[in-house]
Each structure stands twice: as structure tokens, then as C-alpha cells.
Enzyme design. Structure first.
Site: not given
Ligand code: ATP
Ligand code: MG
Length: 509
Positions: A342-343, A368-370
Site C-alpha cells: 500500500t501507499d 500517507s506516502r502520496v
């Protein structure tokens, strides 16, 4: 028919001859296999060498199953209903079709099983089409960057771990830490948005599923949500296909240039079902007895979440898979797999939950990477330092608990931190709009909320939306329309929160 003139071929005969001339005569291969054995909802079938993975097979008694394990001389078939016994020696027909799920707007506001059969006592679903439950993920070329937000209405998520359309964000935590509640809150907040939701329950208790569905029904967004239910009581076959069917139903919207959100509650149960079926079909077990393909299984599922490029319609599919941990152990096999697929992840903590800090988000472990790039600009500006400020406060609080440190600066930081925590603690089914969140964070930054007694913070948050609507509707409309947070809007927001603080101010304790 007997009274036509002799010698003249009647119409029907001519048509029949024509049809006969076109018909392909000669031997035809019909794929008929034999049941070798049957136990625990799994049948082994021989004599069907052409069957594909996921192909549906029909048994003599009308039961359906799908091919999950393809071996050289036999296939392992998972029964979908498994309500009746399959006799060894019986005939099996290959249908040449893979398992399919109905798609279309007719599913919205309905509760169905993974094959689209109604579970809400309503009429049969009017499907626009039936799509395969396993579909290829969009290619890299057809994807776009995640750039538009999914508003969750939860201040802790929107301000620190913002989600974007097309993102995959894992919600992970121990048993009963509010995982389902968080996902349901996100769905409820879509009542005023253009995002369609699919909630997939896999292996959950019937009471928990009912509670989740009723929460959505009572608080909005029911009419734009599809509920796909394969409870703990459903056959392993239905539980296995449920997440795939849910994605297929959500993809319908993505592929029409619309936006969809799918919640899978939860993938730990799904992994356990996969393990059970794998052991029954004699696949070699690997780590924690899961078969080797478990990573690939969930990766190919979640890969279907995407933000499509404009040439491909510009639709999006956001995925919120849920996973359960044991004693907060994020490094177990399934959690590490899912975290790497997941991101980002929102980690819910048992101790925080027990201390009534709900949603019990562990701010240090969540990421939350994006989504940050998708956060509305106005919100990004006021929440930029929030996470750092809050984590510093948590550390400081630990140290000062032992006494010793004092001074005005430290005292101020503690006052601020406690108020951030009170703001982030948010009741269920009470989503905050962008305008409300901006007001709270702007006022926090301006030091206004520091003036309020700690016990009043929850009250301020609860009263704020109505107060803003009543006294500053243009300001709300402008902010919701995406206006940048200029000096005048900022001034209005601070003034509105100040009014509430004054109303509620009691002698400081
Ligand atoms: P499970 O592991 O059983 O699936 P879960 O992690 O999904 O549990 P929930 O079912 O969402 O957790 O919540 C557990 C209990 O805590 C429920 O009874 C719910 O009513 C309560 N709860 C969850 N979130 C909140 C909240 N923000 N405020 C108050 N109560 C909450
Ligand atoms: Mg749950």
C-alpha cells in the site's frame, strides 16, 4: 401444417433448411469431468484439462464452484455455496467462463453477496453487465499522479495523513481498536461528495456487519454505497472472491471517469481463508503456513486501485484495506506484506483506544506516502507543522511526567499539545468539513484555542459547523469552493472560533 399445397416448400421448412445448412455438424468437444473426491467445500475434479484459473464449473446438482488449484491431472474446485454434498463420481461441466460479478448503478444502496445476489430482501439486482472478478490492473501508461483529495472528515487523517483519489491506504490495528468505525466514517463523509463507495465485509461477525451498515444508513451515504457481504458464516469460496468482486463493482465507476472508494474489511480474514483453501488443495505451506502466493494475491488485488489519466477517462479507485494485528505486531507476515503493497498506513493503537483517544491513531507509526500532494492547498498551509508539533508534545509530556522541567515555553507547548490532542479526538459519525477543519487549525495556530479550557475543546468542535453556517456562510462557501486561505478569510475564521471560546470560557482549571 398439413394443408399446404403439395410440392411448394412452406416458409418454415425453407428456414429450417437454411439453418441446417449453416449448422456445424460433426463431433463436438464438451468438457465433462468427474468428481474424484469432495470434502470441506473443496472438490477435486479430473478430466477437465482445459479449465482456466477462476473458471466456473457446474456440478450435477446445480452447485457452482471455481477452479483455484490447477494440477497436472486434476483441479481443485472451491464450492461457492457448499450447501449440498457433492458425490464422488458425479459429472462436472466446465462453463468456459470465469466467475463474474454484476456491475452498474443498480447495486447502489443494496446489500449483496459477492455474486450479486441480494441479501437485503429486495428485488433481484438489475445489472448493467457482468464483469470478471479478476481483471488486469491499469497499466502505468494509463495512470496519472494522485492529485485530488478524498476528504475523510476525520481531522487527524485529513490534516496529517491526507488521502488522495487513487491511493491505497491500509487501516491496521489490533482487535477492537476502531478499524471498521474509521472506514465507516470515511464512507459516511462521502454523503456530500461525488465518490461512490463499496464496503466489502469478509469473514466478519454478522452483528458487526449489521452495525456498520446501519451506521451508514442512519448517517448518510447509503444511496451511494454498495455493501458486499461474505460473513464468517459464508462459505470459504464466497469469502475468497468477495474482495475481488468488490473491486470489480467499484471499477465500473472508475472506468466511466467517475470516482470510487472500496473498503475491504478485512484482508487478514481473507488471508486466513486463502490459507485454509490452500491447505485443502494441498499447496505447500510457507511462512506462518500461508502459501507462497499470498503476497501476489493481495498485490494483484490492490494494484487495481488507480487514478487514471485524462485520456483514459480520468476516473479513480481508492482502496482502504483493513488488516488486524496481534499485540500491535506490525512485522508479522500479512501486515508487512500489506504495508509494502500500500501507499501508507493508519495505525490504530490499543492503548490509545482504551484511553478514549479515538480515533486511536498512532501518529508516529502512521504515514500517507502520496496523499500530501493531494491535500487542498489551504489545509496544507495550516497543517504543515501540526504533526511535528504534536509528536514533540508527546515526547515532552513523557519527560515532564517525571517532573523536573518547567518554564513558560514548556508550559505553553504542553497547553498547545493537549489542545491538539483534544481536537484530534473526534466522535464517530461527526465528520468535519474542510471549512471546519481550516477554522480549527487556523484558530489553533493563532493561539485562540489555547485560551479555552481543555474540557471545552470538544464542545467548540461540536458547535463550530452550525456556528459557521449561521454567521459566516459566504466564508464557508468560498473555502469549500477551493478559495485560498487569504488574510480576510483567515481573520473571519479566527473571529468565529474566538466567539465560541468566549462563550464557553470558564475559570481555567
Ligand atoms: P474488530 O477487530 O472486532 O473488527 P474494529 O477494530 O473494527 O474491531 P470497531 O468495531 O470499529 O473496531 O470498534 C470497536 C468498538 O469500539 C465498537 O463497539 C465501537 O462501537 C467502539 N468504537 C469504535 N470507534 C469509536 C469511536 N471513535 N468512539 C467511540 N466508540 C468507538
Ligand atoms: Mg472491524
Amino acid at each position: 401444417m398439413g394443408n399446404e399445397a403439395p410440392g411448394v416448400a412452406p416458409d418454415w421448412l425453407a428456414r429450417g433448411r437454411e439453418a441446417l445448412a449453416k449448422a456445424e455438424l460433426g463431433p463436438r468437444v464438451e468438457t465433462v469431468g468427474r468428481v474424484e473426491s469432495f470434502a470441506d467445500g473443496v472438490a477435486f475434479v479430473s478430466g477437465l484439462p482445459q479449465v482456466e484459473l477462476n473458471e466456473l464449473l457446474r456440478f450435477e446438482n446445480g452447485e457452482l464452484g471455481f477452479a483455484l488449484a490447477l494440477e497436472a491431472d486434476r483441479i481443485g474446485v472451491i464450492l461457492l455455496d457448499a450447501s449440498r454434498v457433492i458425490e464422488a463420481g458425479g459429472r462436472v461441466l466446465g462453463t468456459g467462463e470465469v466467475a463474474r460479478a454484476p456491475v452498474g448503478p443498480g447495486l447502489l444502496g443494496r446489500i449483496v453477496d459477492p455474486l450479486g445476489r441480494p441479501l437485503d430482501g429486495g428485488d433481484a439486482i438489475v445489472a448493467e453487465a457482468f464483469h470478471p472478478i479478476e481483471r488486469a490492473a491499469p497499466t502505468i501508461i494509463s495512470r496519472d499522479r494522485v492529485s485530488e483529495p478524498v476528504a475523510t472528515g476525520l481531522l487527524v487523517v485529513d490534516s496529517m495523513f491526507a488521502l488522495g483519489r487513487g491511493q491505497r491506504e491500509l487501516i491496521i490495528g489490533d482487535r477492537a481498536t476502531g478499524k471498521t468505525s474509521m472506514a465507516i466514517d470515511v464512507i459516511i463523509n462521502q454523503r456530500h461528495s461525488d465518490i461512490f463507495c463499496v464496503y466489502v465485509a469478509v469473514g466478519q461477525r454478522a452483528t458487526a456487519i449489521e452495525r456498520a451498515i446501519e451506521a451508514v444508513r442512519a448517517n448518510g451515504a447509503f444511496e451511494r454505497t454498495i455493501f458486499v457481504v461474505a460473513s464468517a458464516a459464508a462459505s470459504p469460496g464466497l469469502q475468497w472472491i468477495a474482495p475481488f468482486a468488490g473491486f470489480t463493482m467499484a471499477e465500473y465507476f472508475r472506468d466511466r471517469g467517475q470516482d470510487a472508494l472500496v473498503v475491504i474489511d478485512d484482508l487478514s480474514k481473507h488471508a486466513a481463508t486463502h490459507r485454509e483453501l490452500a491447505l485443502l488443495t494441498h499447496e505447500p505451506p510457507g511462512r506462518e503456513a500461508y502459501p507462497g502466493d499470498i503476497f501476489y494475491l493481495h498485490a494483484r488485488l490492490l494494484e487495481r486501485a488507480a487514478k487514471l489519466a485524462r485520456e483514459f477517462g480520468g476516473g479513480s479507485l481508492t482502496a482502504l484495506p483493513i488488516a488486524e494485528t496481534d499485540a500491535g505486531n506490525l512485522s508479522a507476515y500479512i501486515p508487512t506484506n500489506l504495508i509494502s503493497i500500500t501507499d501508507g498506513q493508519i495505525v490504530l493503537d490499543q492503548r490509545l483506544f482504551a484511553a478514549n483517544r479515538r480515533p486511536a491513531v498512532d501518529v508516529g507509526l502512521s504515514v500517507s506516502r502520496v496523499g500530501g500532494k493531494a491535500q487542498p492547498g489551504s489545509l496544507r498551509r495550516v497543517s504543515g507543522k501540526l504533526r511535528l508539533q504534536y509528536t514533540q508534545f508527546l515526547e515532552l509530556e513523557m519527560f515532564t511526567r517525571f517532573g523536573g522541567m518547567s518554564g513558560a515555553r514548556i508550559k505553553n507547548e504542553l497547553v498547545r499539545g493537549e489542545r491538539i490532542r483534544a481536537l484530534l479526538t473526534q466522535p464517530r459519525y461527526a465528520p468535519l468539513r474542510l471549512a471546519d477543519q481550516l477554522a480549527l487549525l487556523t484558530a489553533l495556530e493563532a493561539g485562540v484555542i489555547d485560551e479555552a479550557p481543555l474540557e471545552a475543546v470538544a464542545e467548540i468542535r461540536a458547535r463550530l459547523p452550525a456556528h459557521l453556517d449561521a454567521t459566516a456562510p459566504q466564508c464557508v462557501a468560498a473555502l469549500m469552493g477551493g478559495a485560498p486561505l487569504d488574510e480576510s478569510l483567515r481573520g473571519t475564521l479566527v473571529a468565529k472560533v474566538t466567539e465560541l471560546v468566549r462563550e464557553l470560557r470558564a475559570p481555567r482549571t
